[in-house]
Design a protein around this motif. Sequence first.
Motif, PDB file in Angstrom:
ATOM      1  N   ASN A 191      47.928  17.519  21.117  1.00  0.00           N
ATOM      2  CA  ASN A 191      48.758  17.736  22.304  1.00  0.00           C
ATOM      3  C   ASN A 191      50.039  16.922  22.250  1.00  0.00           C
ATOM      4  O   ASN A 191      51.110  17.403  22.592  1.00  0.00           O
ATOM      5  N   SER A 194      52.267  18.679  19.856  1.00  0.00           N
ATOM      6  CA  SER A 194      52.348  20.140  20.042  1.00  0.00           C
ATOM      7  C   SER A 194      52.037  20.883  18.741  1.00  0.00           C
ATOM      8  O   SER A 194      52.794  21.764  18.308  1.00  0.00           O
ATOM      9  N   LYS A 196      50.761  23.407  16.024  1.00  0.00           N
ATOM     10  CA  LYS A 196      50.630  24.853  16.127  1.00  0.00           C
ATOM     11  C   LYS A 196      49.432  25.346  15.309  1.00  0.00           C
ATOM     12  O   LYS A 196      48.758  26.298  15.680  1.00  0.00           O
ATOM     13  N   THR A 225      46.341  22.411  23.806  1.00  0.00           N
ATOM     14  CA  THR A 225      47.050  23.511  24.449  1.00  0.00           C
ATOM     15  C   THR A 225      47.967  24.291  23.510  1.00  0.00           C
ATOM     16  O   THR A 225      48.286  25.441  23.774  1.00  0.00           O
ATOM     17  N   SER A 226      48.386  23.669  22.407  1.00  0.00           N
ATOM     18  CA  SER A 226      49.424  24.320  21.594  1.00  0.00           C
ATOM     19  C   SER A 226      48.905  25.004  20.330  1.00  0.00           C
ATOM     20  O   SER A 226      49.622  25.792  19.719  1.00  0.00           O
ATOM     21  N   GLU A 228      47.477  27.463  17.809  1.00  0.00           N
ATOM     22  CA  GLU A 228      47.261  28.915  17.848  1.00  0.00           C
ATOM     23  C   GLU A 228      46.238  29.388  16.835  1.00  0.00           C
ATOM     24  O   GLU A 228      45.494  30.330  17.069  1.00  0.00           O
TER      25      GLU A 228
END
Length: 656
Positions: A191, A194, A196, A225-226, A228
């Motif tokens: 987090n 960030s 990916k 949260t980031s 993918e």
Amino acid sequence: MTSHSADTSQSGSIDHVLHERRLFPPSAEFTKNARISSVQQYEDMVAAARDTRDDFWRKEALEHLHWFEPFGDVCQWEAPHAKWFVGGKTNACYNCVDAHVAAGRGDKLAIIWEGEPGDQRKLTYRDLQIEVAKCAEAFAQLGVGQGDVVSIYMPMTPELAIAMLACARIGAIHSVIFAGFSAESIADRNNDASAKLMITSDGLYRRGKVLPLKETVDEALAKSTSVEKCLVLRRTGGEVPMTEGRDVWWHDVVDTQPGELAAVPLDSETPLFILYTSGSTGKPKGILHTTAGYNLWARRTFEWVFDYRDDDIYWCTADCGWITGHSYIVYGPMTAGATCMMYEGAPNHPAEDRFWDLVERHKVTVLYTAPTAVRAFIKWGDEHVDKHDLSSLRLLGSVGEGINPEAWMWYHSKIGGGRCPIVDTWWQTETGGIMMSPLPGITPTKPGSCTKPLPGVIPNIVDELGNEVDSEHGGKLCISEPWPGMLRGIWGDPERFVEQYFSDVPGQYLTGDNARCDRDGYYWIMGRIDDVINVSGHRLSTIEVESALVSHPHVCEAAVVGRPDDLKGQAIAAFITTTGRDTDDEFLKELKMHVRKQIGALAQPDDIRVTAALPKTRSGKIMRRLLRDVAAGRELVGDTSTLEDLASISQLQESE
Ligand code: 6R9
């Protein structure tokens, strides 16, 4: 043994370190063949790097890195912000891999790898080039490009190095998280950065057991949260849950690529990686390193300190989850074109002689390890060493904490056969590479001292107020000039960067260590000035552990200190007050597991003592100095007049 011993009867406590006078000059044989073979040569380099800094580093950079486009200014320094090799274009992955293939050295072994169960792989620089290109191609397919952050939580397999280099190849930023950290710690780091993409494996081997990694990552990803996509390497073959649309297998998306993607020319100051480390507050900070300066520093310090030769089999036993693995498994040795050993598992599996077995079978010439490992080997007994032929070794290194003179002597005589110089290398995550170390061909070593600064490093010892002091007396260690490998910031926190490292003595980098310098100009690191403890060479902040303890519903307050430990250097001692719940052994066990779950196994307290109150000053500060004495079983010393609750101290002593 070539000891010019003034007093060989000393043992190695801190006090004794101060009186250590033994001197071990390198043998004439070693000096004759060394890269840096005369004191004059070293002094000329030091003078050139100090007096004509830009000229010195311009030449170094042109000779030792590949440039797609030339740089202009060598160094732009507006303290605390540095830019090196301004406007130039290079690529750390190209320097580590493609440059060797281009120069006709593609058949040279880059990695000799051994897994804990005994499986082996060998990769040449050409093999590595193909694997790294495939991985970079997979990144593109997973939507990862320049500037994206990739979190890597993997065992010590070649794919860990491949993933790091693949990021460097396209300008993605890696954030390697040591595979012992908890799901909470991974999520915090994901987090903060960030991230990916996350890369992991099904599991890893440790002491004959399979430790799951994917489950931990799944738990972390539920809170990240980031992220993918998650790329999963099959290592142990265990069943793991795969989340549709998010998780993909390495063998499906990496191994199937063509392996042709070229390294992208990147600006010198392109972020290369973030590495989280503990500071004096609870929140780990993401130390940022950039491309060209870091890459050059890692390469040159590797070559100087380890006296690199083309036929070396070099083994750094660190994990890539720490800075030592970044600089001295991947970027330094690979840019130099070295053959690197890489080992996945524990030093005592299947038996306590595993390292010596590896050294003998692979004919390791240079070994770089940590004092905590040396102390464990001493404890396990000489018989494990005696079984093996270690005559291939020519040089030994140490890193992570000061090496106690006894451990130094054992390492020197038992492992080095009295013939191998020891390089005790002092540096930090923030410095990117080694800052002070003997140069093995020229520096007479003193057990316990990291000896002298490398060219380009200007140490400065100051007092509490930031004034220069008599350096023999000792004080806070600063570095007064920029060097290419220095950190460029704390990820996402420019203020903390300035405040933490550059505000004590404006314009100078504050290391966080105390040091003194003796009459011969030798430096002695005296430990941290902040609330950072060093457990087996790993940095932890006391507050991090305290926060984890206090997050347990039955803990009210916690104070954590380091206490001396024969094996780990420092062990973690915790003092807590509770809500009054029954504080039996079960509860203490539960608390230890709780910290393990919050941070990871390396942060698990060794002892936890329950007390009615913590000793505090009248202004409410916990008196850590006293707790350190209690934890170490020492008589209480110093002024206790400001103690709010003397009774709490006597109670703590009784509970020992
Ligand atoms: C490379 C690494 C850095 C801290 C550093 C210091 C301690 C490291 C040392 C040493 C005495 C040595 N330290 N090497 N102390 N002698 N040779 O360990 O980086 O994990 O950031 O730790 O470790 O206290 O400030 P990192």
